[in-house]
Design a protein around this motif. Structure first.
Motif, mmCIF file in Angstrom:
data_model
loop_
_atom_site.group_PDB
_atom_site.id
_atom_site.type_symbol
_atom_site.label_atom_id
_atom_site.label_comp_id
_atom_site.label_asym_id
_atom_site.label_seq_id
_atom_site.Cartn_x
_atom_site.Cartn_y
_atom_site.Cartn_z
ATOM 1 N N SER A 241 54.630 46.144 41.533
ATOM 2 C CA SER A 241 54.112 44.775 41.484
ATOM 3 C C SER A 241 54.634 44.040 40.250
ATOM 4 N N PRO A 242 54.594 42.716 40.258
ATOM 5 C CA PRO A 242 55.009 41.947 39.072
ATOM 6 C C PRO A 242 54.173 42.279 37.842
ATOM 7 N N GLU A 243 52.879 42.555 38.036
ATOM 8 C CA GLU A 243 52.015 42.866 36.899
ATOM 9 C C GLU A 243 52.459 44.144 36.195
ATOM 10 N N VAL A 244 52.808 45.156 36.974
ATOM 11 C CA VAL A 244 53.218 46.427 36.381
ATOM 12 C C VAL A 244 54.595 46.295 35.724
ATOM 13 N N LYS A 245 55.480 45.544 36.350
ATOM 14 C CA LYS A 245 56.799 45.338 35.741
ATOM 15 C C LYS A 245 56.673 44.632 34.396
ATOM 16 N N ALA A 246 55.796 43.638 34.325
ATOM 17 C CA ALA A 246 55.589 42.926 33.062
ATOM 18 C C ALA A 246 55.025 43.870 32.006
ATOM 19 N N PHE A 247 54.116 44.758 32.420
ATOM 20 C CA PHE A 247 53.547 45.736 31.491
ATOM 21 C C PHE A 247 54.638 46.649 30.929
ATOM 22 N N ILE A 248 55.526 47.127 31.792
ATOM 23 C CA ILE A 248 56.609 48.019 31.356
ATOM 24 C C ILE A 248 57.518 47.305 30.363
ATOM 25 N N THR A 249 57.894 46.084 30.687
ATOM 26 C CA THR A 249 58.796 45.317 29.821
ATOM 27 C C THR A 249 58.177 45.057 28.455
#
Length: 260
Positions: A241-249
């Motif tokens: 999801s976009p939320e998890v990708k943002a967290f990783i970044t």
């Protein structure tokens, strides 16, 4: 009395869908560090999709697949495709990937030397003792011009495949989880990011670092019998999801790279 009976019946009928919509419990095996941190970010996103994610941490690379194969967990998130292929071949697991997740560029770390060039002739290098990660470390050293391997060794070369070692480096094979602990005893050690991070090592500390490419993107794995179940699709969507990708970044600043 008739109204009371009708009301009771209505309440009972309303309770049935609620029970049917209880969250799907998913026990997901991970190794400590970034994999576990990412799953914590996945949990609230997955909850919106009807999944109750419960994170089970394992301290090595062998037990998560054993637990998955035995049905003790529903999925795991810790390995790449070459490692899974090797495990399936050696142990007969009916496990397969359902999605690519993140990449952890491998690093060579040292407590004694500021650069790899400072390692003296005959120096000692610790690498992982499993074929996939140990081979990955040897390929990194070949890519950086330190050693040369036999042609066509694939993704799982061993120390026996080294045909040129001009600096006469000595290789010690240890369990992947123990590579950070080996640092005081060796000149350098190849350490996977998910073990380097809990040990207080940053990717920027590496004296050699793998390029973030190739087949070493990590994956979500489930039993083959479960791969088409609805919860698998929901879990993949939550993870990617976009939320998890943002967290990783934002959390890992390039030391962990999302694959989507």
């Amino acid at each position: 009395m008739r109204n009371l009976i009708l009301t009771a019946g209505l309440l009972a009928s309303l309770a049935l869908p609620a029970a049917a919509q209880a969250p799907q419990v998913l026990r997901i095996g991970v190794t400590p560090g970034p994999h576990a941190q990412i799953l914590e970010a996945v949990k609230p996103v997955a909850a919106k999709r009807g999944l109750d994610v419960r994170i089970i941490e394992f301290s090595d690379y062998v037990v998560p697949n054993e637990a998955l194969s035995a049905g003790e967990i529903e999925a795991n998130s810790f390995q790449n495709q070459p490692y899974l292929d090797n495990q399936r071949k050696d142990r007969g697991y009916k496990i397969e990937s359902v999605a690519l997740t993140v990449n952890f560029p491998l690093g060579i770390y040292s407590r004694k030397h500021k650069s790899f060039d400072d390692i003296p002739a005959g120096g000692t290098i610790a690498i992982q003792n499993d074929p996939t990660n140990g081979g990955r470390s040897l390929l990194l050293l070949q890519d950086k011009g330190v050693i040369k391997l036999k042609p066509n060794v694939g993704f799982k070369p061993t120390v026996a495949d080294i045909i040129e070692n001009p600096r006469r480096l000595k290789f010690i094979e240890v369990d992947a989880a123990q590579t950070p602990r080996s640092l005081p005893d060796v000149d350098a050690a190849a350490i996977n990011t998910n073990y380097a991070t809990p040990a207080g090592l940053k990717p920027s500390d590496a004296i050699l670092r793998e390029d973030p490419k190739g087949p070493y993107v990590n994956l979500l794995a489930v039993r083959t019998a479960d791969k088409d179940k609805p919860w698998v699709e929901a879990l993949v969507a939550a993870y990617r999801s976009p939320e998890v990708k943002a967290f990783i970044t934002e959390t890992f600043k390039g030391s962990v790279i999302a694959s989507w």
